[in-house]
Design a protein around this motif. Structure first.
Motif, PDB file in Angstrom:
ATOM      1  N   TYR A 186      10.889   3.409  10.668  1.00 22.83           N
ATOM      2  CA  TYR A 186      10.357   3.139  11.628  1.00 22.83           C
ATOM      3  C   TYR A 186       8.540   3.434  11.215  1.00 22.83           C
ATOM      4  O   TYR A 186       7.347   3.468  11.716  1.00 22.83           O
ATOM      5  N   GLY A 187       8.795   2.938  10.135  1.00 23.00           N
ATOM      6  CA  GLY A 187       7.426   3.128   9.670  1.00 23.00           C
ATOM      7  C   GLY A 187       7.016   3.121   8.554  1.00 23.00           C
ATOM      8  O   GLY A 187       6.302   3.380   7.855  1.00 23.00           O
ATOM      9  N   GLY A 188       7.444   3.835   7.692  1.00 26.00           N
ATOM     10  CA  GLY A 188       7.233   5.255   6.726  1.00 26.00           C
ATOM     11  C   GLY A 188       6.629   5.633   6.856  1.00 26.00           C
ATOM     12  O   GLY A 188       6.133   6.621   7.012  1.00 26.00           O
ATOM     13  N   ALA A 189       5.428   5.981   5.710  1.00 27.37           N
ATOM     14  CA  ALA A 189       4.636   6.587   5.048  1.00 27.37           C
ATOM     15  C   ALA A 189       3.206   5.641   6.142  1.00 27.37           C
ATOM     16  O   ALA A 189       2.525   5.850   5.735  1.00 27.37           O
ATOM     17  N   ALA A 190       3.510   4.272   6.035  1.00 23.28           N
ATOM     18  CA  ALA A 190       2.684   3.731   6.242  1.00 23.28           C
ATOM     19  C   ALA A 190       1.203   4.104   8.298  1.00 23.28           C
ATOM     20  O   ALA A 190       2.311   4.471   8.768  1.00 23.28           O
ATOM     21  N   PRO A 191       0.157   3.440   7.809  1.00 27.53           N
ATOM     22  CA  PRO A 191      -0.248   3.944   8.823  1.00 27.53           C
ATOM     23  C   PRO A 191      -0.013   3.488   9.995  1.00 27.53           C
ATOM     24  O   PRO A 191      -0.722   1.970   9.518  1.00 27.53           O
ATOM     25  N   ARG A 192      -0.674   2.852  11.456  1.00 26.91           N
ATOM     26  CA  ARG A 192      -1.041   2.398  11.916  1.00 26.91           C
ATOM     27  C   ARG A 192      -1.627   1.238  12.041  1.00 26.91           C
ATOM     28  O   ARG A 192      -2.105   0.635  12.608  1.00 26.91           O
ATOM     29  N   VAL A 193      -3.188   2.187  11.754  1.00 26.59           N
ATOM     30  CA  VAL A 193      -4.140   0.625  11.319  1.00 26.59           C
ATOM     31  C   VAL A 193      -4.052   1.063   9.996  1.00 26.59           C
ATOM     32  O   VAL A 193      -4.345   1.428   9.583  1.00 26.59           O
ATOM     33  N   ARG A 194      -4.864  -0.539   9.999  1.00 29.24           N
ATOM     34  CA  ARG A 194      -4.675  -1.087   8.117  1.00 29.24           C
ATOM     35  C   ARG A 194      -6.297  -0.184   7.532  1.00 29.24           C
ATOM     36  O   ARG A 194      -7.451  -0.267   8.272  1.00 29.24           O
ATOM     37  N   GLY A 195      -6.279   0.465   6.828  1.00 29.46           N
ATOM     38  CA  GLY A 195      -7.003   1.029   6.219  1.00 29.46           C
ATOM     39  C   GLY A 195      -7.369   2.414   6.837  1.00 29.46           C
ATOM     40  O   GLY A 195      -8.166   3.088   5.677  1.00 29.46           O
ATOM     41  N   SER A 196      -6.436   2.993   7.341  1.00 26.35           N
ATOM     42  CA  SER A 196      -6.227   4.106   7.495  1.00 26.35           C
ATOM     43  C   SER A 196      -6.901   4.847   6.183  1.00 26.35           C
ATOM     44  O   SER A 196      -5.822   4.570   5.440  1.00 26.35           O
ATOM     45  N   VAL A 197      -7.188   6.486   6.381  1.00 26.46           N
ATOM     46  CA  VAL A 197      -6.659   7.240   5.118  1.00 26.46           C
ATOM     47  C   VAL A 197      -4.864   7.931   5.830  1.00 26.46           C
ATOM     48  O   VAL A 197      -5.563   9.131   6.398  1.00 26.46           O
ATOM     49  N   THR A 198      -4.100   8.091   4.298  1.00 24.53           N
ATOM     50  CA  THR A 198      -3.375   8.371   4.760  1.00 24.53           C
ATOM     51  C   THR A 198      -3.082  10.327   4.850  1.00 24.53           C
ATOM     52  O   THR A 198      -3.557  10.423   3.195  1.00 24.53           O
ATOM     53  N   VAL A 199      -3.141  11.059   4.842  1.00 25.69           N
ATOM     54  CA  VAL A 199      -2.750  12.891   4.604  1.00 25.69           C
ATOM     55  C   VAL A 199      -2.218  13.240   4.506  1.00 25.69           C
ATOM     56  O   VAL A 199      -1.281  13.052   4.817  1.00 25.69           O
TER      57      VAL A 199
END
Ligand code: ADP
Length: 545
Positions: A106-119
């Motif tokens: 379902y997307g793993g750890a990736a953010p929907r918007v490229r370049g987001s800061v993952t928390v």
């Protein structure tokens, strides 16, 4: 330098200059400690399930660089989550919370918007804050996996309490629950079994829901509703808050259990089987979220590549699947298998199992598989462990079906009826045939509904295979919607499309979701686009896909 150490130019969130972004990150490092803010400038490494990356989707269906984080931050407390949120508001930087990021498919750890800061909450916020042997409840932080919760219960000698685990147990209890994942004991509907949340809102305020709002209450984990509107719902499958604590109810050990497996010979048995399952399931004779799986998955569950059985192109022919099932598996050939479990002491199980046996055997050729004939590494025993609340990873074996195997799911819901099962099966089969993809259908029977889970396994290093998988998914979503079926959950890349199918009354529900988003997150910093909900700042600017 070896490739694994070479740097990539880090991605910068849209709308901020690189220098400004670098300055902002340094400021956050000052607050959280330099070691808790990592810039994503190393080559993207995929790892595997237990050592998964938090910088991107290791099972990407787009080019790997499409959905990547610019940086990953590791808050250590609710207060630090608040600091991150306030920081994101100050610089208008999109942030994307994950608990553990094992939401693979379902997307793993990736953010929907490229370049987001993952928390990444799970790395440091991974405590079981309470484990209550009297109320059969627990309170967990985002980093508590199903394995960790299970092991803590065993270590404390609390064998009278069971957890419920999904197919693979390495993910976060909290993350899975707020994404409305399911497991296979009578407590399989995780969302229905949670009780109480602590949430950091996109403006930095913290709330506790239900009884957690009453200072000193001792019923936060035993009475989920509290007083007033039941707000928990808006924090599941949304982008309205960062959940930092969650209460979960635990199942009493039923005092015995017994897995059973039935096989049915023909493809056409699916419809009559569903008609038999429905009343048994609704009346709780069939007690758990059971699975009806196609025999091709028995081959895939061996963990061997498809090329071992078939080296041609296009979907593997049915005759080859049936022959291989006969020669390569302990269960032998069939078309559909039902995996279930009966709970309770032997005399109670015997009554329920006799009813099930009589009903299932109304289908000509139905066969009860004797578990004593099955070797220890048969897939049956993985289902047995999972339905008894013991975390497992056997399920991952079918990812070996293709080289560089990745998977992505199509998961529509329907009633438990012959007409719905056969319509969805036919729809999925047609779409897979169109794109030359092997079709892996599994019906997970809830209580009054079932989720059809179709995992497409593809070679993530093969652009054409990725494209075919995505096109096939997109077709199935639209064709299902045309028949009145919607998905219960979806991959990041399909969120706009799936949200768009829930369009009754001129998209009234999405308009409502957007109003909530704008009220709760005026700067639009939290997980923009997740579940198709875009904040005002992004809407109508071409972000949808
Ligand atoms: P798991 O490791 O159990 O698969 P994830 O951490 O991948 O869980 O969570 C699934 C999805 O739910 C994430 O991609 C994220 O969008 C959302 N999510 C997870 N944890 C939180 C949280 N604590 N607060 C808000 N959203 C979350």
């Amino acid at each position: 330098k070896p490739a694994s150490e070479r740097q990539r130019l880090p991605v910068v969130p849209q709308g901020i200059e690189r220098d400004e972004f670098t300055k902002a990150l340094a400021e956050l490092q000052g607050q959280l400690g330099a070691e808790h803010v990592e810039i994503n400038d190393k080559p993207l490494k995929d790892g595997w399930y237990m050592e998964h990356p938090n910088t991107h989707d290791m099972m990407t269906i787009l080019d790997e660089e499409e959905l990547v984080a610019s940086a990953v931050v590791y808050p250590g407390s609710t207060e630090e989550v608040q600091q991150v949120v306030l920081w994101a508001n100050k610089y208008r930087i999109p942030i994307f919370p994950i608990s553990m990021g094992r939401n693979l498919g379902y997307g793993g750890a990736a953010p929907r918007v490229r370049g987001s800061v993952t928390v990444d909450l799970g790395r440091r916020m991974n405590q079981i804050l309470d484990l209550n042997p009297e109320d059969y409840t627990c309170l967990v932080e985002p980093g508590v996996s199903f394995y960790a919760l299970y092991e803590a219960i065993q270590a404390k000698g609390y064998g009278h309490m069971w957890i419920d685990t999904p197919d693979v147990g390495g993910g976060s209890v909290l993350g899975n629950t707020i994404d409305r994942g399911v497991g296979y004991t009578p407590y399989g509907d995780h969302w229905a079994c949670h009780a109480g949340l602590e949430v950091v809102l996109p403006t930095g305020d913290v709330i506790r829901t239900g009884m957690g709002a009453l200072p000193g209450s001792n019923t936060w984990q035993t009475f989920p509703y509290g007083f007033g509107p039941y707000s928990d719902g808006i924090f599941s499958q949304s982008n309205y808050g960062i959940v930092t604590k969650m209460g979960m109810t635990l199942m009493p050990n039923p005092g015995g259990y017994e897995s059973f497996m039935y096989t049915f010979p023909k493809e056409e048995d699916l419809g009559p089987l569903m008609e038999i399952i429905r009343p048994l399931r609704i009346s709780n004779i069939l007690e758990n979220v059971a699975q009806v799986r196609h025999v091709i998955q028995a081959l895939a569950a061996l963990g061997q590549p498809r090329s071992k059985f078939f080296t041609g192109s296009g979907p593997i022919p049915a005759e080859i699947v049936h022959t291989a099932a006969t020669t390569a598996t302990a269960v032998g050939d069939y078309t559909w298998a039902y995996y279930g479990m009966a709970y309770g002491p032997a005399h109670i199980r015997a009554h329920k199992l006799a009813l099930v046996d009589a009903e299932f055997k109304r289908i000509p050729g139905a066969r009860r598989v004797d578990p004593a004939t099955l070797p220890a590494d048969e897939y049956f025993w993985a289902r047995d462990r999972i339905a008894a609340g013991v975390p497992d990873i056997h399920e991952l074996r079918w990812v070996n079906w293709t080289p560089n195997g990745a998977h992505v799911a199509f998961s529509p819901v329907s009633p438990i009826r012959a007409a719905d099962a056969t319509a969805l099966f036919a729809l999925g089969k047609r779409a897979h045939d169109r794109y030359g993809i092997d079709f892996f259908p599994a019906f997970c029977v809830g209580l009054r509904e079932m989720h059809l889970i179709v995992e497409i396994v593809f070679d993530r290093d093969d652009g054409a295979a990725r494209r075919a998988a995505l096109d096939c998914l997109r077709d199935m979503v639209d064709e299902a919607a045309a028949l009145g079926y919607g998905e219960y959950r979806t991959h990041l890349v399909l969120m706009d499309q799936v949200a768009g199918t829930y369009s009754w009354n001129d998209g009234a529900l999405m308009k409502f979701n957007e109003r909530l988003k704008d009220a709760l997150d005026p700067n639009g910093i939290l997980a923009p686009g997740r579940c198709g909900i875009w904040p005002k700042r992004y809407r109508g600017r071409g972000w949808e896909m």
